[in-house]
Design a protein around this motif. Structure first.
Motif, PDB file in Angstrom:
ATOM      1  N   LYS A  31      10.559  42.298 -38.446  1.00 52.72           N
ATOM      2  CA  LYS A  31      11.197  41.291 -39.280  1.00 52.72           C
ATOM      3  C   LYS A  31      12.670  41.597 -39.519  1.00 52.72           C
ATOM      4  O   LYS A  31      13.347  40.848 -40.199  1.00 52.72           O
ATOM      5  CB  LYS A  31      10.461  41.201 -40.627  1.00 52.72           C
ATOM      6  N   ASN A  32      13.162  42.695 -38.980  1.00 51.52           N
ATOM      7  CA  ASN A  32      14.526  43.100 -39.280  1.00 51.52           C
ATOM      8  C   ASN A  32      15.218  43.570 -38.011  1.00 51.52           C
ATOM      9  O   ASN A  32      15.112  44.723 -37.632  1.00 51.52           O
ATOM     10  CB  ASN A  32      14.517  44.214 -40.330  1.00 51.52           C
ATOM     11  N   VAL A  33      15.930  42.667 -37.343  1.00 53.34           N
ATOM     12  CA  VAL A  33      16.678  43.008 -36.140  1.00 53.34           C
ATOM     13  C   VAL A  33      18.132  43.223 -36.527  1.00 53.34           C
ATOM     14  O   VAL A  33      18.713  42.437 -37.266  1.00 53.34           O
ATOM     15  CB  VAL A  33      16.579  41.889 -35.084  1.00 53.34           C
ATOM     16  N   SER A  34      18.721  44.302 -36.040  1.00 55.00           N
ATOM     17  CA  SER A  34      20.117  44.609 -36.316  1.00 55.00           C
ATOM     18  C   SER A  34      20.671  45.393 -35.141  1.00 55.00           C
ATOM     19  O   SER A  34      19.926  45.815 -34.249  1.00 55.00           O
ATOM     20  CB  SER A  34      20.251  45.435 -37.599  1.00 55.00           C
ATOM     21  N   LYS A  35      21.981  45.600 -35.129  1.00 53.01           N
ATOM     22  CA  LYS A  35      22.579  46.404 -34.071  1.00 53.01           C
ATOM     23  C   LYS A  35      21.985  47.805 -34.054  1.00 53.01           C
ATOM     24  O   LYS A  35      21.707  48.373 -32.991  1.00 53.01           O
ATOM     25  CB  LYS A  35      24.099  46.488 -34.266  1.00 53.01           C
ATOM     26  N   GLU A  36      21.795  48.369 -35.250  1.00 54.31           N
ATOM     27  CA  GLU A  36      21.269  49.725 -35.342  1.00 54.31           C
ATOM     28  C   GLU A  36      19.855  49.814 -34.766  1.00 54.31           C
ATOM     29  O   GLU A  36      19.523  50.756 -34.047  1.00 54.31           O
ATOM     30  CB  GLU A  36      21.271  50.197 -36.798  1.00 54.31           C
ATOM     31  N   VAL A  37      19.013  48.827 -35.086  1.00 52.58           N
ATOM     32  CA  VAL A  37      17.641  48.822 -34.589  1.00 52.58           C
ATOM     33  C   VAL A  37      17.621  48.655 -33.071  1.00 52.58           C
ATOM     34  O   VAL A  37      16.831  49.296 -32.369  1.00 52.58           O
ATOM     35  CB  VAL A  37      16.824  47.700 -35.269  1.00 52.58           C
ATOM     36  N   ILE A  38      18.508  47.812 -32.549  1.00 50.37           N
ATOM     37  CA  ILE A  38      18.578  47.601 -31.100  1.00 50.37           C
ATOM     38  C   ILE A  38      18.987  48.892 -30.389  1.00 50.37           C
ATOM     39  O   ILE A  38      18.401  49.270 -29.370  1.00 50.37           O
ATOM     40  CB  ILE A  38      19.564  46.464 -30.768  1.00 50.37           C
ATOM     41  N   ILE A  39      19.988  49.583 -30.932  1.00 45.12           N
ATOM     42  CA  ILE A  39      20.440  50.836 -30.318  1.00 45.12           C
ATOM     43  C   ILE A  39      19.350  51.893 -30.406  1.00 45.12           C
ATOM     44  O   ILE A  39      19.070  52.609 -29.430  1.00 45.12           O
ATOM     45  CB  ILE A  39      21.728  51.345 -31.006  1.00 45.12           C
ATOM     46  N   GLU A  40      18.720  52.005 -31.564  1.00 49.99           N
ATOM     47  CA  GLU A  40      17.649  52.991 -31.730  1.00 49.99           C
ATOM     48  C   GLU A  40      16.523  52.731 -30.735  1.00 49.99           C
ATOM     49  O   GLU A  40      16.022  53.653 -30.079  1.00 49.99           O
ATOM     50  CB  GLU A  40      17.102  52.943 -33.152  1.00 49.99           C
ATOM     51  N   THR A  41      16.141  51.473 -30.605  1.00 54.41           N
ATOM     52  CA  THR A  41      15.058  51.110 -29.695  1.00 54.41           C
ATOM     53  C   THR A  41      15.442  51.385 -28.247  1.00 54.41           C
ATOM     54  O   THR A  41      14.628  51.887 -27.457  1.00 54.41           O
ATOM     55  CB  THR A  41      14.703  49.619 -29.865  1.00 54.41           C
ATOM     56  N   ASN A  70      17.306  36.779 -28.829  1.00 54.42           N
ATOM     57  CA  ASN A  70      17.811  37.165 -30.146  1.00 54.42           C
ATOM     58  C   ASN A  70      18.818  38.305 -30.053  1.00 54.42           C
ATOM     59  O   ASN A  70      19.699  38.450 -30.910  1.00 54.42           O
ATOM     60  CB  ASN A  70      16.632  37.573 -31.039  1.00 54.42           C
ATOM     61  N   LEU A  71      18.706  39.121 -29.003  1.00 51.51           N
ATOM     62  CA  LEU A  71      19.611  40.257 -28.853  1.00 51.51           C
ATOM     63  C   LEU A  71      21.053  39.811 -28.630  1.00 51.51           C
ATOM     64  O   LEU A  71      21.994  40.542 -28.952  1.00 51.51           O
ATOM     65  CB  LEU A  71      19.160  41.143 -27.689  1.00 51.51           C
ATOM     66  N   TYR A  72      21.228  38.596 -28.085  1.00 48.42           N
ATOM     67  CA  TYR A  72      22.577  38.086 -27.834  1.00 48.42           C
ATOM     68  C   TYR A  72      23.311  37.745 -29.132  1.00 48.42           C
ATOM     69  O   TYR A  72      24.519  37.497 -29.110  1.00 48.42           O
ATOM     70  CB  TYR A  72      22.517  36.856 -26.933  1.00 48.42           C
ATOM     71  N   ASN A  73      22.596  37.727 -30.235  1.00 52.26           N
ATOM     72  CA  ASN A  73      23.260  37.532 -31.529  1.00 52.26           C
ATOM     73  C   ASN A  73      24.026  38.785 -31.950  1.00 52.26           C
ATOM     74  O   ASN A  73      24.865  38.724 -32.859  1.00 52.26           O
ATOM     75  CB  ASN A  73      22.231  37.186 -32.608  1.00 52.26           C
ATOM     76  N   TYR A  74      23.744  39.902 -31.277  1.00 52.10           N
ATOM     77  CA  TYR A  74      24.342  41.178 -31.670  1.00 52.10           C
ATOM     78  C   TYR A  74      25.172  41.815 -30.556  1.00 52.10           C
ATOM     79  O   TYR A  74      26.124  42.541 -30.838  1.00 52.10           O
ATOM     80  CB  TYR A  74      23.233  42.145 -32.099  1.00 52.10           C
TER      81      TYR A  74
END
Length: 226
Positions: A31-41, A70-74
């Motif tokens: 439920k919480n997508v962010s730049k940090e979560v994308i990088i961590e993943t 959704n990743l293109y939002n970040y």
């Protein structure tokens, strides 16, 4: 001068991306997508797959639990995600390598501790090492990532000067750094690509560290006897 601690004692436990990113714990949330979560993943996937092969937008989104669109939002592209992940990896590596440098009155021992930690980190995280040094990434890194790319080398060069009691010039420190790094990179590439004749990880770490220490002493001895 001898290192007071045994090699297997001075190496801290291997970090995991889930509990240390610049000292902050972050959990991927559906439920919480962010730049940090994308990088961590992304870093978790690179760690699992030991490189960026098969790491793509769909794989990242699936692990997070969102649509790949959704990743293109970040980020503008997968390459941008890889560059930012590389920069984050360097910060993790620096934190790990500097984590137990406590010999303020003995800079030479601090140098040995840092080299030991660097060997341990690199062998324990082959996917991240490939990301830093071996993987081809399209596009161009941001200014911030470029700065991070230079940071580890500059820190090590300064520590080499301190280890010599500030007797080395910047030029000589750069030369010693280049030689040490070239040897280390060659050994790590052999290990990561299964070209090493020694299959024992602990033995490999000890051998590489011992050779780095020996090589450094030879270079310092040559410098001050010329």
């Amino acid at each position: 001068m001898t290192l007071n601690c045994k090699f297997d004692i001075i190496l801290p436990m291997v970090i995991t991306i889930g509990n240390i990113i610049r000292g902050v714990s972050m959990e991927s949330s559906r439920k919480n997508v962010s730049k940090e979560v994308i990088i961590e993943t992304t870093l978790k996937l690179i760690e699992e797959k030991e490189g960026i092969k098969d790491v793509n937008l769909r794989a990242i989104a699936k692990k997070i639990g969102c649509s790949h669109a959704n990743l293109y939002n970040y980020f503008n592209s997968l390459d941008e995600i890889f560059w930012e992940s590389l920069g984050q990896t360097l910060l993790i590596m620096i934190d790990y390598c500097e984590g137990n440098l406590s010999c303020e009155n003995n800079p030479e021992e601090n140098l040995y501790l840092l080299l030991a930690n660097l060997v341990d980190f690199s062998i324990s995280h082959p996917g991240w090492y490939r990301l830093i040094w071996l993987e081809s990434i399209g596009g161009s890194p941001s200014f911030e990532v470029v700065e991070k790319l230079h940071t580890p080398g500059e820190k090590l060069k300064k520590l080499i000067i301190k280890a010599s009691n500030n007797n080395l010039s910047k030029e000589k420190s750069n030369l010693i750094y280049d030689i040490l790094h070239s040897y280390l990179h060659g050994e790590l590439c052999k290990w990561i690509n299964n070209r090493s004749f020694i299959n024992n990880i602990a033995e490999t770490k000890t051998r590489i560290f011992s050779n780095l220490k020996y090589l450094y002493r030879l270079l310092i001895k040559e410098e001050f006897t010329i």
